[in-house]
Design a protein around this motif. Structure first.
Motif, short mmCIF file in Angstrom:
data_model
loop_
_atom_site.label_atom_id
_atom_site.label_comp_id
_atom_site.label_asym_id
_atom_site.label_seq_id
_atom_site.Cartn_x
_atom_site.Cartn_y
_atom_site.Cartn_z
N GLY A 124 0.79 -1.22 0.00
CA GLY A 124 0.00 0.00 0.00
C GLY A 124 0.83 1.27 0.00
N LEU A 125 2.10 1.15 -0.44
CA LEU A 125 2.99 2.32 -0.46
C LEU A 125 2.98 3.00 -1.83
N LEU A 126 2.45 2.29 -2.82
CA LEU A 126 2.29 2.86 -4.16
C LEU A 126 0.88 2.49 -4.62
N GLY A 127 0.44 3.13 -5.70
CA GLY A 127 -0.88 2.82 -6.23
C GLY A 127 -1.88 3.92 -5.92
N LYS A 128 -3.14 3.49 -5.76
CA LYS A 128 -4.21 4.48 -5.55
C LYS A 128 -4.34 4.86 -4.08
N ASN A 129 -4.64 6.12 -3.84
CA ASN A 129 -4.92 6.63 -2.48
C ASN A 129 -3.95 6.05 -1.44
N ILE A 130 -2.71 6.41 -1.61
CA ILE A 130 -1.64 5.85 -0.78
C ILE A 130 -1.82 6.22 0.69
N GLN A 131 -1.80 5.20 1.54
CA GLN A 131 -1.92 5.39 2.99
C GLN A 131 -3.17 6.21 3.36
N GLY A 132 -4.26 5.98 2.61
CA GLY A 132 -5.52 6.66 2.92
C GLY A 132 -5.57 8.12 2.48
N SER A 133 -4.54 8.57 1.80
CA SER A 133 -4.52 9.97 1.34
C SER A 133 -5.25 10.07 -0.01
N ASN A 134 -5.37 11.25 -0.55
CA ASN A 134 -5.96 11.33 -1.89
C ASN A 134 -4.89 11.41 -2.97
N TYR A 135 -3.67 11.00 -2.62
CA TYR A 135 -2.56 11.00 -3.58
C TYR A 135 -2.34 9.59 -4.13
N SER A 136 -2.20 9.51 -5.45
CA SER A 136 -1.95 8.22 -6.11
C SER A 136 -0.67 8.31 -6.95
N LEU A 137 0.04 7.21 -7.00
CA LEU A 137 1.29 7.22 -7.77
C LEU A 137 1.56 5.85 -8.37
N ASN A 138 1.87 5.84 -9.66
CA ASN A 138 2.36 4.63 -10.32
C ASN A 138 3.82 4.83 -10.73
N ILE A 139 4.63 3.81 -10.48
CA ILE A 139 6.03 3.85 -10.92
C ILE A 139 6.24 2.74 -11.95
N TYR A 140 6.75 3.12 -13.13
CA TYR A 140 7.00 2.16 -14.19
C TYR A 140 8.48 2.12 -14.57
N LEU A 141 8.95 0.90 -14.84
CA LEU A 141 10.33 0.76 -15.34
C LEU A 141 10.32 0.82 -16.87
N HIS A 142 11.35 1.39 -17.42
CA HIS A 142 11.50 1.43 -18.88
C HIS A 142 12.96 1.12 -19.20
N LEU A 143 13.18 0.12 -20.05
CA LEU A 143 14.55 -0.24 -20.40
C LEU A 143 14.98 0.39 -21.71
#
Lengths: 178, 433
Positions: free
Chosen positions: B145-164
């Motif tokens: 639950g440290l990344l993705g939608k509504n992190i830690q119950g907040s209204n902040y969402s984050l996706n991290i993607y790798l690119h080679l």
């Protein structure tokens, strides 16, 4: 050669375009495209997938990638040509890339490249007659503290000697047979 | 003990690549606090106050860079430069392989600070194995639950993607990296506009190096003052020095900036432990891979921080120290480096494409013993003519460093390799002839 390049979008009366990518590859590509704001952004990972399935980036592979990403085949080919890890010509089952850049050369990499050349019986950019190994001398691969070093199909092998390299090649040959 | 492990935490805590161990060491505390209690500007402020400078080469203050991002344009992006391709540099690889969560947390904090909801980590194509490790860490962070939608119950969402990437040094140049990420040829863009305003997909974008962002979690957790307890006023914090070449113990060493000298890095018991072969002396030191001017033995007492290395006539850059002893042929070494740049020149601008070609051509002629004095003069002229903002990006400028610096410090070696023309190479057949 150009006919096949253009067959996807110009000679529309030509035979059905090639679709060689597997179901699982196509599903993976669908997922990849969702990561980016444009389809075009997925071209690098998609080229890796096509390269793995086709063996190298044939004109058919380029055509298929172009159709999936809605690009002109020549644009796809220009990307494949710009980056050194895409192969537009046949390569061996294992691509052996030895670093002979300055930091490695200061620790015996040039001698190591010569030894491996003799061991495999090929010069850099050549492939063994059995199609097993392609040899390349490449710029820095970020393993300078463990020189001489190489990558085989992008997996690291470090602190090498000729003896170690021989063992690695034997194991790789064995893996293909087994 | 001169080393201090702010980033190379795994040297003290072996299993830190596992989420549980990383959390036990205080990992993701800063991240949780940021999304729950801090504003984006508060995160920027603490990074600004820490004085953290970009570790990719340019040394630009990270917090200042983040503050340039406009507040009211969406979406925004964070792009991590993990294209680590400078000859002699292998620090980002160690961070990714050994302490991946600290990078992930740093990326997340940077994204939150500029309110980006997508971050791309661009790794060089050769980092297939490190990418597996990093992806596993990212997956773990999502599950916790440290990344993705509504992190830690907040209204902040984050996706991290790798690119080679796929094998192109130029993609370490930040705008070329953006082009590459957009699926184009990795060729640099004209600046301005700078990526902070017009970056990935023409949206505001922060691009930082792997090591830079790995510094951020401890800064946010322990504060700017704590971070400033390491290093100097102008170069705060620790820096990872990549030591390679002809030393007994090559490797990565993390040291507070401005604390040790080049000599200590080469000869210190906890560092390089001296030259590989007995009875030799140091002839040349490259402080930033192939890109920075070579320093002669007389510079060994230079302190390792951005200002001191610049004052000595070179640059700290990515701090990849390649050590050459007195048996090294400096014309050969310069040829090697220019060969690299010629191979990696993207071909977009003429001075770099043609300049690297002609420098290599002349160097090989001289190195193989077919050169004349006028070739040495022309070599220097070609290099000089590439400078002064003529090349589209710094690759072109950097490619002249091996030539100009070896001509400056080791001209005698060039002279020894060439035959003197009757006119000394400066007459009608000279460089301008």
């Amino acid at each position: 050669m150009m006919t096949s390049l253009k067959s996807g979008n110009i000679l529309e009366t030509a035979a059905q375009p090639t679709t060689r990518l597997s179901e699982s590859a196509l599903r993976e590509i669908d997922g990849l495209i969702k990561k980016y704001a444009t389809k075009r952004s997925a071209i690098m990972p998609v080229l890796y997938i096509a390269q793995a399935e086709y063996g190298y980036l044939t004109h058919e592979a380029i055509d298929e990638v172009a159709r999936i990403l809605e690009l002109d085949p020549t644009e796809v080919l220009s990307i494949a040509g710009f980056y050194t890890l895409y192969f537009t010509h046949p390569v061996g089952r294992y691509v052996v890339q030895i670093c002979n850049d300055l930091p490695c050369a200061l620790r015996g990499a040039e001698k190591f490249v010569t030894e491996v050349r003799q061991e495999l019986g090929i010069a850099p950019n050549e492939t063994t007659p059995d199609g097993m190994f392609t040899l390349e001398a490449v710029p820095c691969i970020a393993a300078c503290d463990n020189a001489p070093c190489m990558q085989v199909n992008l997996e690291y092998y470090e602190k090498l000697t000729l003896e170690k390299a021989r063992e690695i090649f034997a194991q790789l040959r064995q893996a293909v047979k087994g | 003990m001169e080393q201090a492990f702010v980033i190379l935490r795994h040297r003290e805590i072996p299993d830190i690549q596992q989420l549980g161990t990383y959390i036990k060491d205080g990992g993701y505390e800063a991240w949780k606090r940021a999304v729950k209690e801090m504003t984006a500007d508060q995160v920027i402020d603490v990074v600004k106050a820490s004085g953290l400078r970009g570790r990719g080469g340019a040394g630009f203050p990270a917090g200042v860079k983040w503050s340039f991002v406009p507040k009211n344009v969406f979406p925004k992006y964070v792009v991590v430069n993990g294209d680590e391709s400078e000859p002699g540099t292998f620090k980002d690889r160690e961070i990714i392989e050994q302490n991946p969560h600290q990078l992930v947390e740093g990326v997340a904090l940077c994204a939150y600070a500029i309110q980006a909801e997508i971050a791309y980590i661009y790794l060089r194509g050769e980092f297939k194995a490190p990418a597996r490790i990093l992806q596993a860490a990212i997956d773990e962070a999502y599950q916790a639950g440290l990344l993705g939608k509504n992190i830690q119950g907040s209204n902040y969402s984050l996706n991290i993607y790798l690119h080679l990437g796929a094998g192109a040094y130029i993609c370490g140049e930040e705008t070329a990296l953006l082009e590459s990420l957009e699926g184009k040829l990795g060729q640099p863009r004209l600046r301005p506009p700078f990526p902070a305003n017009v970056g990935l997909y023409a949206k505001p974008t922060v691009i930082n190096n792997v090591e830079t962002l790995a510094n951020v979690p401890p800064i946010v957790r322990k504060g700017a003052e704590w971070y400033r307890s390491f290093g100097t006023e102008k170069s705060p914090g620790t820096k990872i020095f990549c030591l390679s070449g002809m030393v007994k113990r090559p490797g990565n060493y993390e040291v507070p900036l401005g604390k040790i000298k080049i000599r200590d890095l080469i000869f210190g018991e906890e560092f390089g432990q001296g030259l590989l072969a007995e009875g030799r002396t140091v002839k040349g030191v490259l402080p930033a891979g192939a890109s920075a001017p070579v320093l002669p033995e007389s510079a060994l007492d230079t302190l390792l921080d951005y200002e001191s290395v610049a004052a000595a006539g070179s640059m700290l850059g990515s701090a990849s120290f390649i050590i050459m002893d007195n048996t090294v042929d400096m014309v050969w070494a310069a040829t090697k480096m220019v060969h690299f740049f010629k191979h990696e020149s993207c071909g977009k601008c003429t001075p770099c494409r043609e300049g690297t070609y002609w420098m290599l051509n002349l160097l090989e002629k001289i190195d193989h013993g077919h050169g004349e004095q006028r070739d040495v003069i022309m070599l220097g002229n070609v290099a000089q003519q590439m400078l002064g903002g003529k090349c589209f990006c710094l690759l072109g400028d950097f490619s002249t460093s091996p030539v100009i610096s070896t001509l400056k410090h080791f001209r005698n070696e060039y002279d020894a390799k060439v035959q003197l023309t009757p006119d000394g190479g400066v007459g009608t057949h000279g460089a301008h002839g």
